[in-house]
Design a protein around this motif. Structure first.
Motif, short mmCIF file in Angstrom:
data_model
loop_
_atom_site.label_atom_id
_atom_site.label_comp_id
_atom_site.label_asym_id
_atom_site.label_seq_id
_atom_site.Cartn_x
_atom_site.Cartn_y
_atom_site.Cartn_z
N ALA A 35 -42.59 56.09 -67.65
CA ALA A 35 -42.94 56.23 -69.07
C ALA A 35 -41.95 55.51 -69.98
CB ALA A 35 -43.00 57.71 -69.45
N THR A 36 -40.68 55.47 -69.59
CA THR A 36 -39.67 54.88 -70.47
C THR A 36 -39.35 53.43 -70.15
OG1 THR A 36 -37.89 55.76 -69.09
CG2 THR A 36 -38.58 57.10 -70.98
N VAL A 37 -39.45 53.04 -68.88
CA VAL A 37 -39.07 51.68 -68.47
C VAL A 37 -40.29 50.85 -68.07
CG1 VAL A 37 -37.71 50.33 -66.80
CG2 VAL A 37 -36.81 52.49 -67.68
N GLY A 38 -41.27 51.50 -67.45
CA GLY A 38 -42.42 50.78 -66.90
C GLY A 38 -42.22 50.62 -65.41
N ASP A 39 -42.85 49.60 -64.84
CA ASP A 39 -42.74 49.37 -63.40
C ASP A 39 -41.29 49.18 -62.98
OD1 ASP A 39 -45.47 49.58 -63.05
OD2 ASP A 39 -45.82 47.42 -63.03
N VAL A 40 -41.00 49.59 -61.75
CA VAL A 40 -39.65 49.49 -61.20
C VAL A 40 -39.14 48.05 -61.37
CG1 VAL A 40 -40.31 49.01 -58.81
CG2 VAL A 40 -38.20 50.20 -59.26
N ASN A 41 -37.88 47.94 -61.84
CA ASN A 41 -37.33 46.61 -62.15
C ASN A 41 -35.98 46.39 -61.50
OD1 ASN A 41 -35.78 48.35 -63.61
ND2 ASN A 41 -36.17 47.42 -65.61
N THR A 42 -35.70 47.14 -60.43
CA THR A 42 -34.43 47.01 -59.74
C THR A 42 -34.69 46.85 -58.25
OG1 THR A 42 -34.24 49.40 -59.43
CG2 THR A 42 -33.23 48.49 -61.41
N GLU A 43 -33.67 46.41 -57.54
CA GLU A 43 -33.76 46.32 -56.09
C GLU A 43 -33.67 47.71 -55.48
OE1 GLU A 43 -34.15 43.49 -54.11
OE2 GLU A 43 -34.57 42.55 -56.04
N ARG A 44 -34.29 47.88 -54.32
CA ARG A 44 -34.21 49.17 -53.61
C ARG A 44 -32.77 49.38 -53.16
NH1 ARG A 44 -35.91 51.41 -48.16
NH2 ARG A 44 -36.84 53.43 -48.67
N PRO A 45 -32.24 50.59 -53.37
CA PRO A 45 -30.85 50.87 -52.95
C PRO A 45 -30.65 50.68 -51.46
CG PRO A 45 -31.68 52.58 -54.41
CD PRO A 45 -32.85 51.71 -54.06
N GLY A 46 -29.39 50.54 -51.07
CA GLY A 46 -29.02 50.33 -49.68
C GLY A 46 -29.37 51.50 -48.78
N MET A 47 -29.31 51.26 -47.47
CA MET A 47 -29.80 52.25 -46.51
C MET A 47 -28.98 53.52 -46.46
SD MET A 47 -29.09 50.76 -42.77
CE MET A 47 -27.51 50.26 -42.24
N LEU A 48 -27.75 53.52 -46.94
CA LEU A 48 -26.95 54.74 -46.91
C LEU A 48 -27.09 55.58 -48.18
CD1 LEU A 48 -23.71 53.43 -45.18
CD2 LEU A 48 -25.66 54.64 -44.17
N ASP A 49 -27.78 55.04 -49.18
CA ASP A 49 -28.01 55.77 -50.44
C ASP A 49 -29.35 56.48 -50.35
OD1 ASP A 49 -28.27 56.73 -52.99
OD2 ASP A 49 -28.08 54.78 -53.98
N PHE A 50 -29.37 57.60 -49.63
CA PHE A 50 -30.63 58.31 -49.37
C PHE A 50 -31.28 58.84 -50.64
CE2 PHE A 50 -28.10 58.83 -45.43
CZ PHE A 50 -28.91 58.07 -44.60
N LYS A 51 -30.47 59.42 -51.51
CA LYS A 51 -31.00 59.95 -52.77
C LYS A 51 -31.54 58.82 -53.65
CE LYS A 51 -29.73 62.99 -56.60
NZ LYS A 51 -28.65 63.80 -57.19
N GLY A 52 -30.78 57.75 -53.75
CA GLY A 52 -31.21 56.61 -54.56
C GLY A 52 -32.49 55.99 -54.03
N LYS A 53 -32.61 55.90 -52.71
CA LYS A 53 -33.83 55.34 -52.12
C LYS A 53 -35.03 56.24 -52.40
CE LYS A 53 -32.74 54.71 -47.85
NZ LYS A 53 -32.72 54.35 -46.45
N ALA A 54 -34.84 57.56 -52.29
CA ALA A 54 -35.94 58.49 -52.55
C ALA A 54 -36.41 58.37 -53.99
CB ALA A 54 -35.51 59.92 -52.24
N LYS A 55 -35.46 58.27 -54.91
CA LYS A 55 -35.81 58.12 -56.33
C LYS A 55 -36.53 56.80 -56.57
CE LYS A 55 -32.48 59.40 -59.22
NZ LYS A 55 -31.13 59.63 -59.77
N TRP A 56 -36.01 55.72 -55.99
CA TRP A 56 -36.61 54.40 -56.16
C TRP A 56 -38.03 54.39 -55.60
CZ3 TRP A 56 -38.81 50.35 -53.61
CH2 TRP A 56 -38.83 49.11 -54.25
#
Length: 87
Positions: A35-56
């Protein structure tokens, strides 16, 4: 659905008496970002960032959803969570 209702829901979700489940939090996060940014505009986080990957991944799954639809879904979910957890 107005921007004001969306902002109100964004504040109310922070006041819930209990922490929502991880799945509920991912739903809230992804719809807020869509709603605030639109479509995802960042790279998928690295494989050890489990929380970041789930959010992405949750945000990426909404690719193509309009900001208005994301706001509407966000507000509806916050209302549901308010009934479930209270504020």
């Amino acid at each position: 659905m107005t921007e004001a209702a969306f902002q109100k829901a964004a504040e109310e979700v922070k006041q819930l008496k209990s922490q929502p489940t991880d799945q509920e939090m991912l739903y809230i996060y992804s719809h807020y970002k869509q709603a605030t940014v639109g479509d995802v505009n960042t790279e998928r986080p690295g494989m050890l960032d489990f929380k970041g990957k789930a959010k992405w991944d949750a945000w990426y799954a909404l690719k193509g959803m309009s900001k208005e639809d994301a706001m509407k879904a966000y507000i509806e979910k916050v209302e549901e969570l308010k009934g479930k957890y209270g504020i």
